[in-house]
Design an enzyme around this catalytic site. Structure first.
Site, PDB file in Angstrom:
ATOM      1  N   SER A 104      -2.086  -3.675  15.101  1.00 56.41           N
ATOM      2  CA  SER A 104      -1.878  -3.320  13.700  1.00 56.41           C
ATOM      3  C   SER A 104      -2.192  -1.849  13.499  1.00 56.41           C
ATOM      4  O   SER A 104      -2.967  -1.257  14.263  1.00 56.41           O
ATOM      5  CB  SER A 104      -2.806  -4.157  12.810  1.00 56.41           C
ATOM      6  OG  SER A 104      -2.824  -3.673  11.476  1.00 56.41           O
ATOM      7  N   TYR A 135     -12.007  -5.705  11.784  1.00 56.88           N
ATOM      8  CA  TYR A 135     -10.575  -5.892  12.052  1.00 56.88           C
ATOM      9  C   TYR A 135     -10.039  -4.736  12.879  1.00 56.88           C
ATOM     10  O   TYR A 135      -9.319  -4.944  13.869  1.00 56.88           O
ATOM     11  CB  TYR A 135      -9.817  -6.001  10.729  1.00 56.88           C
ATOM     12  CG  TYR A 135      -8.326  -6.245  10.895  1.00 56.88           C
ATOM     13  CD1 TYR A 135      -7.866  -7.423  11.456  1.00 56.88           C
ATOM     14  CD2 TYR A 135      -7.399  -5.300  10.458  1.00 56.88           C
ATOM     15  CE1 TYR A 135      -6.505  -7.656  11.592  1.00 56.88           C
ATOM     16  CE2 TYR A 135      -6.042  -5.527  10.585  1.00 56.88           C
ATOM     17  CZ  TYR A 135      -5.592  -6.711  11.160  1.00 56.88           C
ATOM     18  OH  TYR A 135      -4.241  -6.927  11.293  1.00 56.88           O
TER      19      TYR A 135
END
Length: 323
Positions: A157, A183
């Site tokens: 990501s 994350y």
């Protein structure tokens, strides 16, 4: 001349004219979002997809459209996999090894994002343990099933730009927990894993790459406040307008899954091996800029081969296995 795709390219555009008959492809996380569309697109072009999911009942219901889309020799079967439990990961890998059926592509799609602090069954910080360590063990345990010329696609990501990995405190035992920092660490780990895996396997013909699918509204955002995505888009567009840039639009799920299938079965292996891809092409911009939903870019730490080797060694230490 190879067709050029971009941010708005969808799965059917990327796979137009592709016959994947005879290809066996493992996709994790097929019970929601990108995993469902990735599986659907592949079986619709003749591939046999083994879809892995934690909740098989949910996956069965979610993939009915994918099952119906199968053409030719294409088909979809489901296997149980809970990436937050190494016992489950090892059980899944052992079952696949017993069957002995090889794979042409492995798409490590499953993951969690910005969840409250938690630990996996093995005591790992939940995002790092699920997004990275679970896939690390799965891929390495079934590496013998990867055919020559195969590929591994790790879903990362642009969120990797939030943080490098922390090999000294991977589970936030001494660091205050921040959901998006955690994350970011896990998504950086996905890229570094692809870099080192590619180095280790390319001589036998297997290449590995990492992809950013884009910003998409899926179940991945289940831990965010209800208005978080709308607020993100509103603030991003106000900032972009102030800088004279065009507005940002979310990708559809079909557009989001396109980079995964492009990297897995369309792009040239030498083009994507050991690289980071977004918008259906390899990212060439190395950046230190803050995350910008329009601008592409990869952090230099995410492609650092020494950092990748160090993460591999730390991962082996954490899971108690050498690969």
């Amino acid at each position: 001349m190879a067709q050029i795709f971009g941010a708005t390219s969808a799965t059917e555009e990327v796979l137009a004219g592709r016959d994947l008959s005879g290809k066996r492809i493992l996709v994790t996380g097929v019970s929601a979002g990108l995993g469902i569309e990735t599986a659907r697109a592949l079986v619709a072009h003749g591939a046999h997809v083994v879809g892995a999911a934690r909740d098989l009942a949910k996956a069965e219901a979610a993939t009915r459209r994918a099952q119906a889309a199968a053409t030719g020799s294409g088909g979809l079967e489901l296997v149980e996999l809970n990436l937050a439990s190494l016992a489950s990961v090892r059980r899944c890998a052992d079952d696949l090894l017993k069957r002995g059926e090889p794979f042409d592509v492995l798409i490590a799609n499953a993951g969690v994002m910005a969840c409250p602090f938690g630990l996996t069954d093995d005591g790992f910080e939940l995002q790092f343990g699920t997004n990275h360590l679970g896939h690390f063990v799965l891929v390495n345990r079934i590496a013998s099933l990867l055919r020559g010329g195969s590929r591994v696609v790790a879903l990362s990501s642009s969120g990797h730009r939030y943080s490098d990995v922390d090999l000294d405190d991977p589970h936030f035992e001494r660091t205050p927990y921040e959901p998006f920092v955690a994350y970011g660490r896990s998504k950086t780990a996905n890229i570094l894993f692809a870099v080192e895996l590619d180095r280790r396997l390319r001589e036998r013909g297997t290449r590995a790459t990492a992809v950013h699918p884009g910003v998409i509204e899926t179940e991945l955002g289940r831990h965010l406040p209800d208005d978080a995505l709308a607020t993100f888009v509103e603030r991003s567009n106000a900032d972009l307008a102030a800088r004279g840039k065009p507005p940002f639009a979310l990708k559809t799920i079909l557009q989001g899954a396109a980079t995964s299938v492009w990297a897995g079965v369309v792009a040239a292996a030498d083009e994507v091996g050991g690289r980071y891809c977004e918008n259906c092409h390899v990212t060439t911009r190395v950046t230190l800029d803050p995350i910008d939903p329009i601008s592409e870019g990869v952090r230099p730490y995410a492609l650092d081969p020494e950092r990748a080797a160090a993460l591999w060694a730390k991962s082996e230490e954490l899971v108690g296995e050498r690969f």
